[in-house]
Design a protein around this motif. Structure first.
Motif, PDB file in Angstrom:
ATOM      1  N   HIS A 255       4.139   0.203  15.122  1.00  0.00           N
ATOM      2  CA  HIS A 255       4.540   0.944  13.924  1.00  0.00           C
ATOM      3  C   HIS A 255       3.541   0.769  12.764  1.00  0.00           C
ATOM      4  O   HIS A 255       3.209   1.731  12.059  1.00  0.00           O
ATOM      5  CB  HIS A 255       5.926   0.450  13.491  1.00  0.00           C
ATOM      6  CG  HIS A 255       6.432   1.035  12.224  1.00  0.00           C
ATOM      7  ND1 HIS A 255       7.098   2.232  12.183  1.00  0.00           N
ATOM      8  CD2 HIS A 255       6.366   0.600  10.934  1.00  0.00           C
ATOM      9  CE1 HIS A 255       7.422   2.504  10.933  1.00  0.00           C
ATOM     10  NE2 HIS A 255       6.988   1.528  10.160  1.00  0.00           N
TER      11      HIS A 255
ATOM     12  N   ASN B  85       2.930   5.561  -3.960  1.00  0.00           N
ATOM     13  CA  ASN B  85       3.038   5.135  -5.358  1.00  0.00           C
ATOM     14  C   ASN B  85       1.864   5.672  -6.197  1.00  0.00           C
ATOM     15  O   ASN B  85       0.693   5.456  -5.869  1.00  0.00           O
ATOM     16  CB  ASN B  85       3.067   3.594  -5.398  1.00  0.00           C
ATOM     17  CG  ASN B  85       3.226   3.050  -6.790  1.00  0.00           C
ATOM     18  OD1 ASN B  85       2.260   2.940  -7.518  1.00  0.00           O
ATOM     19  ND2 ASN B  85       4.450   2.724  -7.167  1.00  0.00           N
TER      20      ASN B  85
ATOM     21  N   GLY C 180       2.087   3.595   4.743  1.00  0.00           N
ATOM     22  CA  GLY C 180       3.323   2.870   4.427  1.00  0.00           C
ATOM     23  C   GLY C 180       3.960   3.452   3.184  1.00  0.00           C
ATOM     24  O   GLY C 180       3.295   4.150   2.390  1.00  0.00           O
TER      25      GLY C 180
ATOM     26  N   GLY D 139       6.575  -3.647  -0.648  1.00  0.00           N
ATOM     27  CA  GLY D 139       7.727  -2.738  -0.774  1.00  0.00           C
ATOM     28  C   GLY D 139       9.017  -3.516  -0.958  1.00  0.00           C
ATOM     29  O   GLY D 139       9.909  -3.127  -1.734  1.00  0.00           O
ATOM     30  N   GLU D 140       9.093  -4.651  -0.254  1.00  0.00           N
ATOM     31  CA  GLU D 140      10.256  -5.541  -0.370  1.00  0.00           C
ATOM     32  C   GLU D 140      10.360  -6.065  -1.807  1.00  0.00           C
ATOM     33  O   GLU D 140      11.460  -6.168  -2.364  1.00  0.00           O
ATOM     34  CB  GLU D 140      10.016  -6.703   0.603  1.00  0.00           C
ATOM     35  CG  GLU D 140      11.185  -7.519   0.982  1.00  0.00           C
ATOM     36  CD  GLU D 140      10.759  -8.610   1.985  1.00  0.00           C
ATOM     37  OE1 GLU D 140       9.645  -8.549   2.569  1.00  0.00           O
ATOM     38  OE2 GLU D 140      11.561  -9.532   2.161  1.00  0.00           O
TER      39      GLU D 140
ATOM     40  N   GLY E 293       8.015  -3.606   5.024  1.00  0.00           N
ATOM     41  CA  GLY E 293       7.947  -4.767   5.909  1.00  0.00           C
ATOM     42  C   GLY E 293       6.564  -5.379   6.015  1.00  0.00           C
ATOM     43  O   GLY E 293       6.418  -6.481   6.544  1.00  0.00           O
TER      44      GLY E 293
ATOM     45  N   ASP F 128      11.787  -3.433  -3.895  1.00  0.00           N
ATOM     46  CA  ASP F 128      13.222  -3.312  -3.632  1.00  0.00           C
ATOM     47  C   ASP F 128      14.010  -4.426  -4.331  1.00  0.00           C
ATOM     48  O   ASP F 128      15.093  -4.197  -4.874  1.00  0.00           O
ATOM     49  CB  ASP F 128      13.498  -3.321  -2.120  1.00  0.00           C
ATOM     50  CG  ASP F 128      12.913  -2.098  -1.422  1.00  0.00           C
ATOM     51  OD1 ASP F 128      12.721  -1.068  -2.091  1.00  0.00           O
ATOM     52  OD2 ASP F 128      12.629  -2.179  -0.206  1.00  0.00           O
TER      53      ASP F 128
HETATM   54  O1  KG4 Z   1       6.932   2.580   5.363  1.00  0.00           O
HETATM   55  P1  KG4 Z   1       8.348   2.543   4.942  1.00  0.00           P
HETATM   56  O2  KG4 Z   1       9.110   3.837   4.919  1.00  0.00           O
HETATM   57  O3  KG4 Z   1       9.184   1.575   5.810  1.00  0.00           O
HETATM   58  C1  KG4 Z   1       8.670   0.381   6.331  1.00  0.00           C
HETATM   59  O4  KG4 Z   1       7.941   0.432   7.339  1.00  0.00           O
HETATM   60  O5  KG4 Z   1       8.963  -0.661   5.687  1.00  0.00           O
HETATM   61  O6  KG4 Z   1       8.352   1.886   3.486  1.00  0.00           O
HETATM   62  C2  KG4 Z   1       9.520   1.729   2.747  1.00  0.00           C
HETATM   63  C3  KG4 Z   1       9.164   0.945   1.494  1.00  0.00           C
HETATM   64  C4  KG4 Z   1      10.382   0.554   0.669  1.00  0.00           C
HETATM   65  O7  KG4 Z   1      10.266  -0.818   0.334  1.00  0.00           O
HETATM   66  C5  KG4 Z   1      10.278   1.443  -0.563  1.00  0.00           C
HETATM   67  O8  KG4 Z   1      10.851   0.852  -1.718  1.00  0.00           O
HETATM   68  C6  KG4 Z   1       8.776   1.602  -0.701  1.00  0.00           C
HETATM   69  O9  KG4 Z   1       8.323   1.741   0.635  1.00  0.00           O
HETATM   70  N1  KG4 Z   1       8.394   2.792  -1.473  1.00  0.00           N
HETATM   71  C7  KG4 Z   1       7.703   2.740  -2.636  1.00  0.00           C
HETATM   72  C8  KG4 Z   1       7.571   4.080  -3.089  1.00  0.00           C
HETATM   73  N2  KG4 Z   1       8.170   4.900  -2.172  1.00  0.00           N
HETATM   74  C9  KG4 Z   1       8.671   4.089  -1.191  1.00  0.00           C
HETATM   75  N3  KG4 Z   1       7.221   1.703  -3.315  1.00  0.00           N
HETATM   76  C10 KG4 Z   1       6.581   1.958  -4.485  1.00  0.00           C
HETATM   77  N4  KG4 Z   1       6.420   3.190  -4.972  1.00  0.00           N
HETATM   78  C11 KG4 Z   1       6.889   4.283  -4.341  1.00  0.00           C
HETATM   79  N5  KG4 Z   1       6.721   5.497  -4.850  1.00  0.00           N
END
Ligand code: KG4
Ligand code: ZN
Length: 353
Positions: free
Chosen positions: A111, A295, A290, A173-174, A148, A177
């Protein structure tokens, strides 16, 4: 060559058809995010159950959108890890079954590696996609920033890469969150923190940037704790004051300033190391993948600090999707990579690059 890609590693049930690794023919994503929002994070059991509900219609829709019958599909690529065990099982078992029934070669996809292959998609007839004009040229420097993972990877060629560094604790990303949770902003935190940050002053607060022994490693847990301490201080509370009660005491202006200051430092942390790696390895292309790759602050800082044009893909291809898995599957097939045994392919929840 047309590959069907299937992705179920977290809360998105996704399938897509990609032609020759560069043309997106369909991209269907059903998210169970709404069901998780009230818990403030993905609930594995709920995610797995909703994959079971969604996987068949999502695959059918992706085949219809691509105007494909099974005879037109040359292979199936599926995410086998990293991800949530129950979620991965649904996708992998579905892919195994389809590969056996329709007699198609099966490719197991990582992934995290897949996230970077979204940037190889340069054409589509689907409406509302903005794709890069050129495909990445090797050597490629890849930055993966998701819920992740946070990793920097140097690719000499397809399937020939070194992991330069990665997070030693939370993924970026965590951290978004968790900060959103402290500030009482809705899940997923990345989009809501970045939206709030627009109204804030990114230099209002000084927050720490982790210093790591590994040149290209990251750490975000200290930054997240610093945000918690800052929020407690702003509310005039001590360190033992529960984080869940802070958001009610913070004004919108304080939330905006904390969001902007956190975002600036979190993004600077990954951009500093990306610039360092760029200077050392002199890649021809830099790509990012990712959820956090969508962002706007990350894109602005990279554009500002790197001396080359970055191939940003459509934000719909930054978060989890089947297209990135199908794109990587195309290169696996094209370059004679190992085929998976549809009777034996297992999931690898902790798979790394
Ligand atoms: O790649 P993804 O869909 O799933 C994983 O593989 O983890 O990433 C999801 C993560 C979440 O933590 C979400 O809050 C973050 O990406 N995310 C962002 C934005 N859009 C999604 N973080 C910062 N800015 C954004 N615009
Ligand atoms: Zn992902």
């Amino acid at each position: 060559m047309k590959i069907l890609g299937i992705e179920t590693s977290c809360d998105e049930t996704a399938a897509a058809v990609v032609l020759d690794g560069h043309t997106l023919l369909s991209n269907v994503v059903a998210s169970s995010m709404d069901l998780h929002a009230k818990y403030g994070g993905v609930v594995p059991e709920i995610a797995a159950r909703s994959h079971i509900e969604s996987i068949t219609p999502v695959i059918e829709q992706s085949m219809n959108d691509a105007k494909c019958k099974w005879k037109d599909i040359d292979g199936i690529a599926v995410t086998c890890g990293a991800g949530l065990g129950g979620s991965l099982l649904v996708g992998v078992l579905t892919a195994r079954t389809l590969a056996i029934i329709h007699k198609k070669p099966l490719y197991a996809v990582n992934h995290v590696e897949g996230h970077l292959y979204a940037s190889f998609l340069t054409t589509t007839s689907l409406p509302n996609y903005t794709l890069p004009v050129n495909a990445p040229q090797f050597p490629v420097l890849g930055l993966i920033v998701s819920g992740g993972h946070s990793q920097l990877v140097y690719f000499r060629d397809h399937f020939d890469y070194d992991l330069l560094g990665q997070t030693k604790d939370d993924a970026i990303g965590e951290a978004f969150d968790k900060v959103a949770k402290i500030l009482g902003l809705p899940y997923p935190g990345g989009p809501s923190v970045s939206k709030m940050a627009i109204k804030g002053d990114p230099r209002k607060y000084t927050l720490p940037k982790a210093k790591m022994p590994g040149k290209y490693d990251f750490s975000f847990s200290g930054l997240k704790t610093a945000v918690l301490r800052l929020a407690q201080k702003e509310c005039g509370k001590l360190h033992d004051f529960p984080s869940t009660k802070l958001s009610a005491l913070l004004s919108d202006a304080q939330k905006a300033d904390i969001s902007a200051s956190f975002q600036r430092v979190a993004i600077e942390t990954v951009v500093d190391k990306t610039v360092l790696a760029f200077d050392q390895f002199q890649p021809k292309t830099v790509i990012i993948g990712g959820g956090v790759a969508s962002n706007a602050e990350l894109r602005a800082q990279l554009t500002d600090r790197l001396p080359l044009q970055i191939l940003y893909t459509d934000t719909k291809l930054c978060t989890d999707n089947g297209a990135m898995i199908a794109a990587l599957g195309c290169f696996k097939m094209k370059l004679d990579q190992q085929v998976a045994d549809p009777y034996n392919l297992v999931i690898s929840p902790n798979l790394s690059m």
